[in-house]
Design an enzyme around this catalytic site. Sequence first.
Site, PDB file in Angstrom:
ATOM      1  N   HIS A 154       0.848  -1.197   0.000  1.00 38.82           N
ATOM      2  CA  HIS A 154       0.000   0.000   0.000  1.00 38.82           C
ATOM      3  C   HIS A 154       0.885   1.249   0.000  1.00 38.82           C
ATOM      4  O   HIS A 154       1.749   1.402   0.869  1.00 38.82           O
ATOM      5  CB  HIS A 154      -0.918   0.008   1.231  1.00 38.82           C
ATOM      6  CG  HIS A 154      -1.991  -1.036   1.164  1.00 38.82           C
ATOM      7  ND1 HIS A 154      -2.072  -2.087   2.052  1.00 38.82           N
ATOM      8  CD2 HIS A 154      -3.037  -1.192   0.296  1.00 38.82           C
ATOM      9  CE1 HIS A 154      -3.113  -2.837   1.772  1.00 38.82           C
ATOM     10  NE2 HIS A 154      -3.718  -2.315   0.686  1.00 38.82           N
ATOM     11  N   CYS A 160       3.451  11.633   5.011  1.00 34.39           N
ATOM     12  CA  CYS A 160       2.377  10.944   5.752  1.00 34.39           C
ATOM     13  C   CYS A 160       2.933   9.806   6.594  1.00 34.39           C
ATOM     14  O   CYS A 160       2.471   9.572   7.717  1.00 34.39           O
ATOM     15  CB  CYS A 160       1.321  10.430   4.771  1.00 34.39           C
ATOM     16  SG  CYS A 160       0.358  11.750   3.992  1.00 34.39           S
ATOM     17  N   CYS A 306      22.268   3.287  66.942  1.00 28.23           N
ATOM     18  CA  CYS A 306      21.743   2.389  67.965  1.00 28.23           C
ATOM     19  C   CYS A 306      20.583   3.038  68.705  1.00 28.23           C
ATOM     20  O   CYS A 306      20.233   4.191  68.476  1.00 28.23           O
ATOM     21  CB  CYS A 306      22.841   1.987  68.945  1.00 28.23           C
ATOM     22  SG  CYS A 306      23.403   3.329  70.009  1.00 28.23           S
TER      23      CYS A 306
END
Length: 557
Positions: A154, A160, A306
């Site tokens: 196609h 595009c 601690c």
Amino acid sequence: MESEDDMHDANDAESLDDFYSGETAADSDDLDAADYEFIDNYSDDSDDLTSHRHQQNYTILTEADIRQRQEDDITRISTVLSISRVSASILLRHYYWSVSKVHDEWFADEEKVRKAVGLLEKPVVQFPNARELTCGICFENYPRDRISSAACGHPFCGTCWAGYTSTAITDGPGCLMLRCPDPTCGAAVGQDMINLLASDEDKEKYSRYFLRSYIEDNRKTKWCPAPGCDYAVDFIVGGGSYDVSCRCSYSFCWNCTEEAHRPVDCGTVAKWILKNSAESENMNWILANSKPCPKCKRPIEKNQGCMHITCTPPCKFEFCWLCLGAWSDHGERTGGFYACNRYETAKQEGVSRQKALADLQQMQTVHIEKLSDRQCQPESQLKFITEAWLQIVECRRVLKWTYAYGYYLPEHEHAKRQFFEYLQGEAESGLERLHQCAEKELQTYLDADGPSKDFNEFRTKLAGLTSVTRNYFENLVRALENGLSDVDSRGACSRTASSKSLGGGSSKARGGRGKGTSSRSSSSSRNLDDSGHWSCEHCTFANAKSATICQICQQRR
């Protein structure tokens, strides 16, 4: 006259005391022999644990590793199926990068796979002799050299195509499954078309999506969830623990991707996180970082690792950060630590771990080099310090999640709760000794003007504490992952199970609780090894023959 409940509680207490001492009524006459057997068994278990620690069921992958694996898989499929590399990558992407799945599906029904994936063997439309073609999007006529098409044929113009691919790439990783712009066509658009028609910026984005798909679509791999980390993990499911330690120093659970949370399961973690998520973040910070002095009420922000906090003058009150009780009431054998083991302190352990991580980083980047200069020791000989801090970080993580475990432990499980608090307390007190040594005692050698004569003694002590603490926490994790199964429904425990669960902590308990004290004098002579050292019944540390007090835990021989 005692009630039935009182008698039951008394029996539970006696049974649990026997469990700590490692002695039951049935085997009290064989205590000496059992003590000897316990030492041998503990040694074997330690070897097994050491071996297990080095077994890793995952691989950390860099970007280069990921790209190489991706290329290898594409090459493999392309070669075996005799198709182009672009077609091979489309196939692998469709089947989530599973080479075996591609092979199975392709050889089962090649035509079906081609149709599903969009790999056409020949064009759908052809214009063999046309000099000009009409773009299927803008319907303008263009010379044939300005028209491009996918495998279907196609025709679309370059402008595009560029707009079509750019929109798809901007929308996200879905562009990797791009099809022909013709709405009736399902032909795949491969990376070759992207490289030919897209802008440089779009090509870079597509390439990143393509690389990341190898990790994100593959069931065996995941990205490290740490912010900013680019490492990935290839995990072998069923190979052991779900805990993963990334090269970025972040540890996480492969199953739920939360912070590593052994020994707590993923379901408990989800409930715990949900419970805490409703609290204000500001309040979280206040609770985690500052508390009022129990005596003068002035606010104090904790800046040491601690739990021993000393208020500033003139108050100078010493207290426990966890429970705010006087520090004089705390100690290894008083039970003071146990009163602190409540679920509210989980956040404090999270903060302690973050502090330990920061200290570890500073140790690796600054203090090791400084200590090497002060003590005239090569950095390779100071790895024991880094190992100690790595152990502290890991233990803080485990301890944090034990609070969640204890919170969801059923209230009616009295024996299990008591056993849990005992194990947790032993591990916690061992960790505090290690942290004290690695943080405060080490500072003495960092501040020294020159080499210290007793630095080698410090090395031995810290390495010993690291080993002992590791054993404490391995025993704790193993017991919790087994659901505290060593405790039966009546609160009694088997002698064999107690030995395996407690390890070093077990001999500590035997030496200091109930009937176990009778074995100390009779077994001490047999604790000597071939080199003349004696093994401490409290922490299992090997002391010199001439020593009468354990160098690690200060318990008498």
